[in-house]
Design a protein around this motif. Structure first.
Motif, mmCIF file in Angstrom:
data_model
loop_
_atom_site.group_PDB
_atom_site.id
_atom_site.type_symbol
_atom_site.label_atom_id
_atom_site.label_comp_id
_atom_site.label_asym_id
_atom_site.label_seq_id
_atom_site.Cartn_x
_atom_site.Cartn_y
_atom_site.Cartn_z
ATOM 1 N N VAL A 180 26.965 41.957 31.781
ATOM 2 C CA VAL A 180 25.611 41.505 31.456
ATOM 3 C C VAL A 180 24.943 40.952 32.701
ATOM 4 C CG1 VAL A 180 26.279 40.978 29.075
ATOM 5 C CG2 VAL A 180 26.305 39.154 30.791
ATOM 6 N N ALA A 181 23.627 41.038 32.740
ATOM 7 C CA ALA A 181 22.836 40.456 33.827
ATOM 8 C C ALA A 181 22.014 39.316 33.253
ATOM 9 C CB ALA A 181 21.928 41.513 34.452
ATOM 10 N N GLU A 182 22.077 38.160 33.893
ATOM 11 C CA GLU A 182 21.380 36.962 33.415
ATOM 12 C C GLU A 182 20.805 36.190 34.601
ATOM 13 O OE1 GLU A 182 20.566 35.907 30.560
ATOM 14 O OE2 GLU A 182 22.059 36.374 29.021
ATOM 15 N N GLN A 183 19.737 35.433 34.336
ATOM 16 C CA GLN A 183 19.194 34.561 35.372
ATOM 17 C C GLN A 183 20.048 33.311 35.532
ATOM 18 O OE1 GLN A 183 14.970 33.867 35.740
ATOM 19 N NE2 GLN A 183 14.512 35.528 34.325
ATOM 20 N N ARG A 184 20.590 32.811 34.408
ATOM 21 C CA ARG A 184 21.432 31.614 34.427
ATOM 22 C C ARG A 184 22.680 31.867 33.606
ATOM 23 N NH1 ARG A 184 16.208 30.015 33.902
ATOM 24 N NH2 ARG A 184 15.376 28.597 35.493
ATOM 25 N N LEU A 185 23.731 31.126 33.914
ATOM 26 C CA LEU A 185 24.959 31.254 33.151
ATOM 27 C C LEU A 185 24.707 30.781 31.726
ATOM 28 C CD1 LEU A 185 28.017 31.965 33.492
ATOM 29 C CD2 LEU A 185 28.405 29.507 33.673
ATOM 30 N N PRO A 186 25.042 31.599 30.719
ATOM 31 C CA PRO A 186 24.879 31.169 29.328
ATOM 32 C C PRO A 186 25.596 29.839 29.097
ATOM 33 C CG PRO A 186 25.389 33.496 29.418
ATOM 34 C CD PRO A 186 25.543 32.979 30.820
ATOM 35 N N PRO A 187 24.917 28.839 28.492
ATOM 36 C CA PRO A 187 25.477 27.495 28.355
ATOM 37 C C PRO A 187 26.868 27.478 27.732
ATOM 38 C CG PRO A 187 23.172 27.493 27.708
ATOM 39 C CD PRO A 187 23.561 28.923 27.921
ATOM 40 N N GLY A 188 27.096 28.316 26.741
ATOM 41 C CA GLY A 188 28.378 28.305 26.054
ATOM 42 C C GLY A 188 29.545 28.587 26.970
ATOM 43 N N LEU A 189 29.342 29.443 27.979
ATOM 44 C CA LEU A 189 30.436 29.780 28.887
ATOM 45 C C LEU A 189 30.819 28.589 29.752
ATOM 46 C CD1 LEU A 189 29.547 33.390 30.089
ATOM 47 C CD2 LEU A 189 30.863 32.661 28.105
ATOM 48 N N ARG A 190 29.835 27.817 30.201
ATOM 49 C CA ARG A 190 30.145 26.663 31.029
ATOM 50 C C ARG A 190 30.701 25.524 30.186
ATOM 51 N NH1 ARG A 190 28.559 25.466 36.036
ATOM 52 N NH2 ARG A 190 26.697 26.764 36.041
ATOM 53 N N GLU A 191 30.111 25.317 28.993
ATOM 54 C CA GLU A 191 30.541 24.210 28.140
ATOM 55 C C GLU A 191 31.983 24.366 27.704
ATOM 56 O OE1 GLU A 191 27.690 24.329 25.039
ATOM 57 O OE2 GLU A 191 26.040 23.603 26.306
ATOM 58 N N ARG A 192 32.425 25.600 27.533
ATOM 59 C CA ARG A 192 33.797 25.841 27.097
ATOM 60 C C ARG A 192 34.787 25.795 28.263
ATOM 61 N NH1 ARG A 192 32.096 31.213 23.789
ATOM 62 N NH2 ARG A 192 31.091 30.212 22.012
ATOM 63 N N GLY A 193 34.247 25.626 29.477
ATOM 64 C CA GLY A 193 35.129 25.696 30.639
ATOM 65 C C GLY A 193 35.774 27.063 30.703
ATOM 66 N N ASP A 194 34.963 28.073 30.474
ATOM 67 C CA ASP A 194 35.503 29.423 30.295
ATOM 68 C C ASP A 194 36.203 29.940 31.545
ATOM 69 O OD1 ASP A 194 35.542 32.416 29.965
ATOM 70 O OD2 ASP A 194 34.649 31.817 28.066
ATOM 71 N N ARG A 195 37.434 30.364 31.382
ATOM 72 C CA ARG A 195 38.204 30.938 32.488
ATOM 73 C C ARG A 195 38.546 32.405 32.225
ATOM 74 N NH1 ARG A 195 39.550 27.646 36.428
ATOM 75 N NH2 ARG A 195 39.338 25.406 36.106
ATOM 76 N N THR A 196 37.815 33.014 31.308
ATOM 77 C CA THR A 196 38.051 34.428 31.030
ATOM 78 C C THR A 196 36.900 35.287 31.526
ATOM 79 O OG1 THR A 196 37.083 34.229 28.807
ATOM 80 C CG2 THR A 196 39.454 33.897 29.012
ATOM 81 N N ALA A 197 35.665 34.749 31.524
ATOM 82 C CA ALA A 197 34.526 35.521 31.995
ATOM 83 C C ALA A 197 34.515 35.564 33.524
ATOM 84 C CB ALA A 197 33.228 34.923 31.480
ATOM 85 N N VAL A 198 34.288 36.740 34.062
ATOM 86 C CA VAL A 198 34.152 36.919 35.514
ATOM 87 C C VAL A 198 32.675 36.792 35.862
ATOM 88 C CG1 VAL A 198 34.482 38.511 37.438
ATOM 89 C CG2 VAL A 198 36.153 38.430 35.575
ATOM 90 N N VAL A 199 32.376 36.033 36.909
ATOM 91 C CA VAL A 199 30.984 35.794 37.282
ATOM 92 C C VAL A 199 30.757 36.205 38.737
ATOM 93 C CG1 VAL A 199 29.174 34.061 37.598
ATOM 94 C CG2 VAL A 199 30.742 33.887 35.651
ATOM 95 N N TYR A 200 29.658 36.942 38.945
ATOM 96 C CA TYR A 200 29.186 37.247 40.301
ATOM 97 C C TYR A 200 27.755 36.725 40.394
ATOM 98 C CZ TYR A 200 33.086 40.514 40.779
ATOM 99 O OH TYR A 200 34.346 41.084 40.850
ATOM 100 N N GLU A 201 27.481 35.916 41.401
ATOM 101 C CA GLU A 201 26.119 35.456 41.626
ATOM 102 C C GLU A 201 25.537 36.204 42.815
ATOM 103 O OE1 GLU A 201 23.434 31.418 42.333
ATOM 104 O OE2 GLU A 201 25.631 31.279 42.286
#
Length: 226
Positions: A180-201
């Motif tokens: 997915v392409a987003e302007q900001r990290l979806p809040p739920g991913l950060r709030e959960r301390g998500d370590r499964t989603a891969v992020v490229y900025e």
């Protein structure tokens, strides 16, 4: 294991270069988020993976095979579903007809289970729906496609926070390579301390951060270039 990759990808729009040798890998199954403000190159990177724009350099690799020259419709036949940020539904068709096109067997109940808000809108023409309702319909069609690769530009655009959170739960639960392409990290991913989603900025066509969602610097902090 990565399924879809950009390797040193470059994209030009006339004299301007939008991607400057971008390399990234999206796992399968798994969720990959391309972050960046307008003009960062995040949408161009997504479109390059989909075959919607041509590379001027580098390669697109799918399952270890170079598909750089494979047109978008052939990638779709191989199991890639691309949901752009605009014109993602057939506006002149009803919601029901849009869903029927996405599932030849005619059983689109899973889409209505995912987005029950669409049930009372089945007879409405898709072009008359609100922006958030059109995104729900577009995502419903993607869910019905059973694609191996799902690429979505701003999936939660126009949705309420509750529906946006549900949308990301649906995308994360797909047994597919989801980018997915987003302007900001979806809040739920950060709030959960998500370590499964891969992020490229991305910034100005280059990757400045690559890692897990939980590792992404908060706004105001500076990401180190890769």
């Amino acid at each position: 294991m990565s399924l879809l990759e950009l390797r040193a990808a470059r994209v030009r729009y006339g004299p301007l270069e939008a991607l400057h040798g971008v390399t990234l890998a999206a796992p399968a199954p798994g969720l990959t988020v391309l972050l960046g403000r307008n003009g960062s190159g995040r949408t161009t990177a997504l479109r390059a993976l989909a075959g919607a724009v041509r590379l001027s350099g580098g390669a697109v690799v799918w399952d270890g095979a170079d598909v750089t020259r494979l047109p978008a419709h052939e990638r779709a036949r191989r199991g890639l579903c691309f949901v752009p940020d605009r014109r993602a539904v057939f506006g002149s068709l009803t919601v029901r007809e849009n869903l029927e096109l996405a599932h030849a067997g005619g059983d689109f109940s899973p889409a209505l289970d995912a987005y029950p808000e669409l049930r009372p809108l089945l007879a409405r023409r898709a072009g008359t729906l609100s922006g958030g309702e059109q995104r729900m319909l577009a995502l419903s069609r993607a869910l019905l496609s059973h694609a191996r690769v799902v690429l979505v530009d701003e999936p939660a655009q126009g949705m309420s926070p509750t529906v946006a959170s549900r949308t990301y739960d649906l995308l994360r639960d797909l047994h597919a390579c989801v980018v997915v392409a987003e302007q900001r990290l979806p809040p739920g991913l950060r709030e959960r301390g998500d370590r499964t989603a891969v992020v490229y900025e991305l910034r100005r066509g280059e990757i400045v951060f690559a890692g897990e969602a939980a590792e992404l610097p908060t706004e105001g902090q500076t990401a180190s270039p890769e």
